[in-house]
Scaffold this motif. Structure first.
Motif, PDB file in Angstrom:
ATOM      1  N   VAL A 191      -6.248 160.440 -24.904  1.00 45.53           N
ATOM      2  CA  VAL A 191      -5.996 159.720 -26.023  1.00 45.53           C
ATOM      3  C   VAL A 191      -4.910 159.998 -26.784  1.00 45.53           C
ATOM      4  O   VAL A 191      -4.210 159.257 -27.255  1.00 45.53           O
ATOM      5  CB  VAL A 191      -7.247 159.958 -26.895  1.00 45.53           C
ATOM      6  CG1 VAL A 191      -7.204 159.309 -28.416  1.00 45.53           C
ATOM      7  CG2 VAL A 191      -8.585 159.464 -26.293  1.00 45.53           C
ATOM      8  N   ASN A 192      -4.511 161.070 -26.835  1.00 39.06           N
ATOM      9  CA  ASN A 192      -2.838 161.622 -27.272  1.00 39.06           C
ATOM     10  C   ASN A 192      -1.931 161.042 -26.522  1.00 39.06           C
ATOM     11  O   ASN A 192      -0.991 160.620 -27.108  1.00 39.06           O
ATOM     12  CB  ASN A 192      -2.892 163.083 -27.502  1.00 39.06           C
ATOM     13  CG  ASN A 192      -1.661 163.584 -28.103  1.00 39.06           C
ATOM     14  OD1 ASN A 192      -1.149 163.188 -29.144  1.00 39.06           O
ATOM     15  ND2 ASN A 192      -0.719 164.265 -27.268  1.00 39.06           N
ATOM     16  N   LEU A 217      -1.979 158.060 -24.724  1.00 39.10           N
ATOM     17  CA  LEU A 217      -2.015 156.864 -24.922  1.00 39.10           C
ATOM     18  C   LEU A 217      -1.478 156.450 -26.481  1.00 39.10           C
ATOM     19  O   LEU A 217      -0.649 155.536 -26.689  1.00 39.10           O
ATOM     20  CB  LEU A 217      -3.352 156.107 -24.909  1.00 39.10           C
ATOM     21  CG  LEU A 217      -3.896 156.173 -23.510  1.00 39.10           C
ATOM     22  CD1 LEU A 217      -5.464 155.454 -23.620  1.00 39.10           C
ATOM     23  CD2 LEU A 217      -3.163 155.184 -22.559  1.00 39.10           C
ATOM     24  N   ASN A 218      -1.786 157.316 -27.356  1.00 35.86           N
ATOM     25  CA  ASN A 218      -1.514 156.901 -28.754  1.00 35.86           C
ATOM     26  C   ASN A 218      -0.140 157.592 -29.228  1.00 35.86           C
ATOM     27  O   ASN A 218       0.537 157.378 -30.273  1.00 35.86           O
ATOM     28  CB  ASN A 218      -2.588 157.332 -29.910  1.00 35.86           C
ATOM     29  CG  ASN A 218      -3.880 156.346 -29.529  1.00 35.86           C
ATOM     30  OD1 ASN A 218      -3.693 155.410 -29.321  1.00 35.86           O
ATOM     31  ND2 ASN A 218      -4.824 157.048 -29.862  1.00 35.86           N
ATOM     32  N   TRP A 266       0.360 160.560 -30.572  1.00 36.60           N
ATOM     33  CA  TRP A 266       0.089 161.496 -31.884  1.00 36.60           C
ATOM     34  C   TRP A 266       1.059 162.788 -31.690  1.00 36.60           C
ATOM     35  O   TRP A 266       1.872 163.037 -32.697  1.00 36.60           O
ATOM     36  CB  TRP A 266      -1.334 161.968 -32.125  1.00 36.60           C
ATOM     37  CG  TRP A 266      -2.322 160.852 -32.184  1.00 36.60           C
ATOM     38  CD1 TRP A 266      -1.847 159.775 -32.891  1.00 36.60           C
ATOM     39  CD2 TRP A 266      -3.422 160.638 -31.759  1.00 36.60           C
ATOM     40  NE1 TRP A 266      -3.155 159.048 -32.944  1.00 36.60           N
ATOM     41  CE2 TRP A 266      -4.015 159.771 -32.314  1.00 36.60           C
ATOM     42  CE3 TRP A 266      -4.327 161.628 -31.070  1.00 36.60           C
ATOM     43  CZ2 TRP A 266      -5.313 159.002 -31.996  1.00 36.60           C
ATOM     44  CZ3 TRP A 266      -5.660 161.439 -30.807  1.00 36.60           C
ATOM     45  CH2 TRP A 266      -5.991 160.254 -31.291  1.00 36.60           C
TER      46      TRP A 266
END
Length: 89
Positions: A69-70, A72-73, A75
Motif C-alpha cells: 500500500v505504501n 502504491l501511494n 507515503w
C-alpha cells in the motif's frame, strides 16, 4: 510491480517475520512437564512447526500489505531518508 518482484519481496518479508515469530508462545522446560532423555533444560518441551508457519504467514501478509500500500501511494519514499537535506548550505 511485476508478479515475480511481488513474490520475491514477500518471501523476504516472510523469512524476516519468521525470526520475529519464533519466540511467540515459547515455554521453557522449567514448567512442569517431563523431560525427554537427552533434552537440554532450556529447550522448549513442545514446538509446533505448523503453528509457527501459520503465524509467520499471517504476520508477513500484514507487513507486506502495508509495504505494498505504501508502494502504491508513495507515503514514504527514498527522499524521506535523504539525510543530506539537513546539512547547512
Amino acid at each position: 510491480m511485476k508478479l515475480s518482484s511481488i513474490v520475491a519481496i514477500y518471501l523476504l518479508f516472510w523469512w524476516g517475520c519468521l525470526f520475529l515469530v519464533l519466540p511467540f508462545r515459547l515455554r521453557s522446560s522449567a514448567e512442569p512437564e517431563a523431560l525427554v532423555p537427552g533434552q537440554a533444560e532450556s529447550a522448549p518441551p513442545r514446538f509446533s512447526v505448523w503453528r509457527t508457519v501459520l503465524w509467520t504467514t499471517i504476520v508477513s501478509l500484514v507487513v507486506f500489505g502495508l509495504f505494498y500500500v505504501n508502494y502504491l501511494n508513495g507515503w514514504i519514499t527514498a527522499d524521506f531518508f535523504d539525510l543530506t537535506r539537513f546539512r547547512d548550505a
